[in-house]
Design a protein around this motif. Sequence first.
Motif: not given
Length: 164
Positions: A92-93, A15, A96, A48, A20
């Motif tokens: 994690y999105t 991740f 990113g 994702l 990402c």
Amino acid sequence: MKPWDQRPFEIRNLFNPAFCGLVMFRALQGYEGEDDRGMPFSLSLLVLPLCLHKDSREVISSSPRSYLLKIAEKNQQIMVGFADRATQMLPYTFEGFGLLMERGCIAVADDGRIQTVPKKVRKTVDGTRSAETVACQKAARIVGREFARIADRATVYTTFGIRL
């Protein structure tokens, strides 16, 4: 979200915010190929969980010319646990997106749609580590394109079992 240096090695690799972000950037490019206004933020949150999940990615990539709604209908297994996966992937999105914004790779339009900034990321889809990184990027382009073709956020969310 744990600080970067306190995360397990596997999580840091899988991740990675740069990876990402790249996967999301590819989805945004795919979307813009159909609708140059950019992707709605709400749809970007599904990229994702679809592209990093191996089973989902393989199903999507195996039929790149099929409609995403048909793929989801014929392959119900990709929707099992999807809502939970999407929720778990949110941090994690956001990481990113944060990196993409910091590097000037994306812009947010007045209506909240996310657009790519030209010439900030290479157009060629490649990966230095494995074929899997390339597969994630290719699946992301397909997902982005299909989201634009569907053109209705409620339909996409409902298809994947997420309540609005």
